[in-house]
Design a protein around this motif. Structure first.
Motif, PDB file in Angstrom:
ATOM      1  N   ASP A   1       5.578   3.601   1.580  1.00 24.99           N
ATOM      2  CA  ASP A   1       4.934   2.383   1.338  1.00 24.99           C
ATOM      3  C   ASP A   1       5.108   1.293   2.189  1.00 24.99           C
ATOM      4  O   ASP A   1       5.987   1.421   3.070  1.00 24.99           O
ATOM      5  CB  ASP A   1       5.118   2.048  -0.224  1.00 24.99           C
TER       6      ASP A   1
ATOM      7  N   SER B   1       4.581  -2.870   3.067  1.00 24.85           N
ATOM      8  CA  SER B   1       4.565  -4.273   1.976  1.00 24.85           C
ATOM      9  C   SER B   1       4.567  -5.221   2.939  1.00 24.85           C
ATOM     10  O   SER B   1       5.239  -5.536   4.013  1.00 24.85           O
ATOM     11  CB  SER B   1       5.300  -4.195   0.770  1.00 24.85           C
TER      12      SER B   1
ATOM     13  N   LYS C   1       6.500   9.694  -0.882  1.00 24.37           N
ATOM     14  CA  LYS C   1       5.557   8.684  -0.517  1.00 24.37           C
ATOM     15  C   LYS C   1       6.360   7.634   0.478  1.00 24.37           C
ATOM     16  O   LYS C   1       7.383   7.397   0.551  1.00 24.37           O
ATOM     17  CB  LYS C   1       5.105   7.697  -1.857  1.00 24.37           C
TER      18      LYS C   1
ATOM     19  N   TYR D   1       0.780  -1.015  -0.136  1.00 21.89           N
ATOM     20  CA  TYR D   1       0.117   0.000  -0.009  1.00 21.89           C
ATOM     21  C   TYR D   1       0.869   1.261  -0.265  1.00 21.89           C
ATOM     22  O   TYR D   1       1.804   1.231   0.659  1.00 21.89           O
ATOM     23  CB  TYR D   1      -1.024   0.026   1.250  1.00 21.89           C
ATOM     24  N   ILE D   2       0.374   2.280  -0.740  1.00 18.86           N
ATOM     25  CA  ILE D   2       1.419   3.600  -1.022  1.00 18.86           C
ATOM     26  C   ILE D   2       0.467   4.627  -0.295  1.00 18.86           C
ATOM     27  O   ILE D   2      -0.612   4.800  -1.003  1.00 18.86           O
ATOM     28  CB  ILE D   2       2.025   3.659  -2.408  1.00 18.86           C
ATOM     29  N   TYR D   3       1.113   5.377   0.639  1.00 17.05           N
ATOM     30  CA  TYR D   3       0.674   6.680   1.082  1.00 17.05           C
ATOM     31  C   TYR D   3       1.387   7.605   0.622  1.00 17.05           C
ATOM     32  O   TYR D   3       2.663   7.854   1.068  1.00 17.05           O
ATOM     33  CB  TYR D   3       0.386   6.633   2.569  1.00 17.05           C
TER      34      TYR D   3
END
Length: 135
Positions: free
Chosen positions: A21, A23, A19, A10-12
């Motif tokens: 991320d 995983s 960013k 998921y990338i925020y």
């Protein structure tokens, strides 16, 4: 040494260029070794004893990992990143490992990237070059 992994993440977005991320991955690590030993005892061209031995070994371990990293675009195509994580190799000897990594990505197109990274875990460290497709 051969390492295969597959994962989800998921990338925020913190900003347009930065960013974070997260995983989780599963995979497999395989280590193969070959050793050939030869010993010759001689004196003045006379062989007194000769010995030769060959050993081959292969070990495989399953990998479970979770990671978090921060990624920052220096240009539209070049990114640097650093992260921390946890890794568990499932074999008889390994323990839980804290993982630290740094890397860089270069995007040829919005979907295709080439990456280079360095990872350090308690049990080992590695360098990786990879090609990635984002969809």
């Amino acid at each position: 040494m051969t390492r295969y992994e597959i994962g989800l993440g998921y990338i925020y977005s913190l900003s347009d260029r930065t960013k974070v991320d997260f995983s989780a991955k599963i995979g497999q690590l395989k280590i193969e070794t070959d050793l050939n030993v030869k010993e010759v005892v001689s004196y003045q061209d006379q062989v007194f004893n000769s010995f030769s031995e060959y050993h081959s070994n292969s070990e495989t371990a399953d990998i479970l990992s979770a990671n978090a990293q921060i990624r920052h675009l220096l240009t539209d195509s070049f990114e640097i990143n650093a992260g921390v994580g946890y890794e568990r190799l499932h074999d008889e000897e390994s323990e839980n490992n804290a993982v630290f990594h740094v890397g860089a990505n270069y995007a040829f197109t919005p979907a295709w990237l080439i990456s280079a990274s360095y990872r350090d875990a308690n049990d080992y460290s590695d360098l990786a070059l990879s090609v990635r497709y984002n969809f």
